[in-house]
Scaffold this active site. Structure first.
Site, PDB file in Angstrom:
ATOM      1  N   SER A  26     -11.745  -7.185 -10.917  1.00 29.43           N
ATOM      2  CA  SER A  26     -10.757  -8.461 -11.265  1.00 29.43           C
ATOM      3  C   SER A  26     -11.271  -9.280 -12.757  1.00 29.43           C
ATOM      4  O   SER A  26     -11.860  -9.079 -13.805  1.00 29.43           O
ATOM      5  CB  SER A  26      -9.649  -9.656 -10.933  1.00 29.43           C
ATOM      6  OG  SER A  26      -8.396  -8.686  -9.914  1.00 29.43           O
ATOM      7  N   THR A  58      -3.142 -12.238  -4.735  1.00 27.33           N
ATOM      8  CA  THR A  58      -3.062 -11.378  -3.827  1.00 27.33           C
ATOM      9  C   THR A  58      -2.817 -12.049  -2.793  1.00 27.33           C
ATOM     10  O   THR A  58      -2.695 -12.622  -2.654  1.00 27.33           O
ATOM     11  CB  THR A  58      -4.821 -10.711  -3.906  1.00 27.33           C
ATOM     12  OG1 THR A  58      -3.850  -9.413  -3.527  1.00 27.33           O
ATOM     13  CG2 THR A  58      -5.646 -11.033  -3.960  1.00 27.33           C
ATOM     14  N   LYS A  95       1.450 -14.428  -2.401  1.00 26.28           N
ATOM     15  CA  LYS A  95       2.320 -14.335  -3.084  1.00 26.28           C
ATOM     16  C   LYS A  95       3.502 -14.734  -2.784  1.00 26.28           C
ATOM     17  O   LYS A  95       3.847 -15.007  -4.035  1.00 26.28           O
ATOM     18  CB  LYS A  95       2.758 -12.578  -3.991  1.00 26.28           C
ATOM     19  CG  LYS A  95       1.513 -11.691  -4.278  1.00 26.28           C
ATOM     20  CD  LYS A  95       1.631 -10.177  -4.682  1.00 26.28           C
ATOM     21  CE  LYS A  95       0.990  -9.336  -5.604  1.00 26.28           C
ATOM     22  NZ  LYS A  95       0.698  -8.397  -5.243  1.00 26.28           N
ATOM     23  N   ASP A 126       2.706  -7.812 -11.407  1.00 26.36           N
ATOM     24  CA  ASP A 126       2.544  -6.208 -11.102  1.00 26.36           C
ATOM     25  C   ASP A 126       3.516  -5.022 -11.333  1.00 26.36           C
ATOM     26  O   ASP A 126       4.244  -4.300 -11.250  1.00 26.36           O
ATOM     27  CB  ASP A 126       3.011  -5.994  -9.376  1.00 26.36           C
ATOM     28  CG  ASP A 126       2.173  -6.603  -8.595  1.00 26.36           C
ATOM     29  OD1 ASP A 126       0.633  -6.647  -9.025  1.00 26.36           O
ATOM     30  OD2 ASP A 126       2.092  -7.531  -7.206  1.00 26.36           O
ATOM     31  N   GLY A 178       6.670   2.028   1.924  1.00 27.28           N
ATOM     32  CA  GLY A 178       6.553   0.918   2.221  1.00 27.28           C
ATOM     33  C   GLY A 178       6.974  -0.053   2.347  1.00 27.28           C
ATOM     34  O   GLY A 178       7.840  -0.141   0.699  1.00 27.28           O
ATOM     35  N   GLY A 201       6.060  -4.008   1.765  1.00 25.30           N
ATOM     36  CA  GLY A 201       5.977  -5.596   1.634  1.00 25.30           C
ATOM     37  C   GLY A 201       6.453  -5.730   0.041  1.00 25.30           C
ATOM     38  O   GLY A 201       7.107  -5.699  -0.681  1.00 25.30           O
ATOM     39  N   GLY A 202       5.164  -6.725  -0.135  1.00 26.57           N
ATOM     40  CA  GLY A 202       5.247  -7.239  -1.900  1.00 26.57           C
ATOM     41  C   GLY A 202       5.180  -6.534  -2.840  1.00 26.57           C
ATOM     42  O   GLY A 202       6.195  -6.043  -4.088  1.00 26.57           O
ATOM     43  N   TYR A 247      -6.206   2.102  -6.203  1.00 28.46           N
ATOM     44  CA  TYR A 247      -6.934   2.246  -7.048  1.00 28.46           C
ATOM     45  C   TYR A 247      -8.460   2.422  -6.610  1.00 28.46           C
ATOM     46  O   TYR A 247      -8.749   3.112  -7.698  1.00 28.46           O
ATOM     47  CB  TYR A 247      -6.902   0.945  -8.022  1.00 28.46           C
ATOM     48  CG  TYR A 247      -7.229  -0.778  -7.529  1.00 28.46           C
ATOM     49  CD1 TYR A 247      -8.601  -0.273  -7.570  1.00 28.46           C
ATOM     50  CD2 TYR A 247      -6.248  -1.383  -7.255  1.00 28.46           C
ATOM     51  CE1 TYR A 247      -9.165  -1.786  -6.947  1.00 28.46           C
ATOM     52  CE2 TYR A 247      -6.542  -2.723  -6.435  1.00 28.46           C
ATOM     53  CZ  TYR A 247      -7.872  -2.625  -6.501  1.00 28.46           C
ATOM     54  OH  TYR A 247      -8.080  -3.921  -6.895  1.00 28.46           O
TER      55      TYR A 247
END
Length: 429
Positions: A24, A61, A65, A102, A135, A137-138, A215
């Protein structure tokens, strides 16, 4: 924790725990939201930092979140629906405004993937068709939101328990048009693991493509499986950069050129993809690799040296004392560990191609270069396989594999420095 010194006063940054290495700061420096600090906070530090800190814009992150959404004064529609925020900004009145970029980042990635790889818009590819999201999750919720809103897809969330599980995926959803992985399975350093094996992925007979929000590595285990099956695929670097661009627009209060996403992504790949040298024993992989590492300012790894360091014996001695199968086992173990890293120059032993699993390990995060030297110039000194079998026999057994594995081929120039310069030119580094 919490960032100290100059980093604590940076107007922009990332909040999470644990953070470890993050791309980042490099991305946001390119986007103009700089200085940018990493804030590794324990849960009890998050609220005071968000409320009392001097920051202007923050990325958030895991695992904060949902907490970021709860602490915000103003929430976007996406944050209200998802209950999670990955971007916070302070408005002129000092209020904390929450957004979920996102969603925007995945939407950008999906649109480009459909346009460039599938030749149509997301709606043309996915409207009223099934998209499997691995998945719950968020990240899964953000991807689901984008697939439904941008593409009109029918989204099925697949998880380890509940109504839709991995065990029933092939049986119930062979008609799926897209698979998106939002789990951390296959993320560095646990790569190239995959949430789906080749057989399960291959049973989805109407798949148009595969996406992975992970990534690092560049080609995740799921992407490698898609590649083996001839399916279009992409891992999560475009989403990472795109969500950062949209966050940076909010941070700076100005529009940024979307073309920056592709430019920054290409630059990251150029600096982080390993350069992997393969070829016959005695072809000059080690000397070329050392010269290339110096030229590029990168760390150099000779896999034979790494094996000797781990095993306490040279490859030649392992082969003589324990046999070739024992050496190949050690070679594969060391190859998997070293090749999971980033930004390296790696010189492989000549027999690395004799095990198919080594290709996935090297290819996941690397560009593979065949160092091709005429057979009459190869030395067999200190090379037990060349001495036992002969150079010509080894070439008959291996040259087809070298060519199949290689992304580019280097015709040796006659010097290590010349070879290194040629590799740099071939790869555009």
């Amino acid at each position: 924790m919490g960032g100290e010194g100059r980093g604590a006063q940076a107007p922009f940054g990332l909040v999470g725990h644990p953070l470890g290495h993050s791309w980042s700061p490099e991305i946001h420096a390119r986007l103009g939201s700089w200085p940018y600090a990493l804030h590794d906070l324990v849960p009890e530090e998050v609220g005071p930092f968000l409320r009392e800190g001097t920051w202007q814009g923050l990325n958030v992150t895991i695992p904060y979140k949902r907490l970021a959404a709860d602490l915000a004064d103003v929430r976007s529609p996406a944050v209200e629906r998802l209950g999670a925020a990955n971007t916070l900004v302070r408005d002129e009145g000092g209020r904390i405004v929450a957004e979920n970029t996102d969603v925007l980042g995945f939407s950008w990635m999906l649109a480009r993937f459909c346009r460039e790889r599938l030749g149509a818009s997301p709606r043309a590819v996915l409207e009223r068709r099934k998209a499997l999201v691995l998945g719950s999750g968020g990240a899964s919720q953000a991807v689901r939101y984008a697939l439904e809103e941008v593409a009109g897809a029918h989204v099925v969330i697949v998880s380890r328990s509940g109504d839709e599980t991995y065990r029933t995926l092939a049986e119930r959803h062979a008609d799926a048009a897209l698979v998106v992985n939002t789990t951390p399975v296959g993320m560095y350093p646990n790569c190239p693991a995959s949430p789906l094996d080749d057989a399960t992925l291959g049973a989805l007979t109407e798949l148009a493509g595969v996406l992975d929000v992970v990534y690092n590595p560049c080609r995740t285990g799921l992407c490698l499986a898609a590649e083996r099956l001839g399916l279009p695929f992409e891992s999560g670097l475009p989403m990472l950069v795109a969500q950062a661009l949209y966050a940076s627009e909010l941070f700076q209060g100005r529009d940024l050129d979307d073309s920056l996403v592709g430019q920054i992504g290409r630059d990251i790949l150029s600096s982080t993809l390993n350069v992997v040298l393969i070829g016959m024993p005695g072809a000059g992989k080690t000397s070329c690799g050392r010269a290339l590492a110096r030229l590029l300012g990168r760390p150099f790894v000779d896999l034979d040296d790494a094996i000797e360091l781990e095993c306490g014996r040279s490859p030649e001695r392992i082969i003589r004392e324990d046999g070739e199968p024992a050496f190949r086992e050690a070679e594969s173990r060391v190859t998997a560990r070293c090749a999971s890293g980033s930004g390296l120059v790696i010189a492989c032993g000549g027999g690395v191609v004799t095990r198919a699993d080594n290709y996935a390990a090297l290819h996941q995060n690397g560009t593979i270069v065949l160092v091709d030297r005429p057979l009459n110039q190869l030395s067999s000194q200190g090379r037990p396989m060349s001495q036992d079998k002969g150079v010509e026999r080894l070439a008959r057994e291996r040259m087809g594999l070298y060519r199949a594995w290689a992304d580019v081929t280097l015709a040796c120039t006659g010097s290590a420095e010349g070879d290194a310069r040629r590799v740099r030119a071939l790869l555009g580094l």
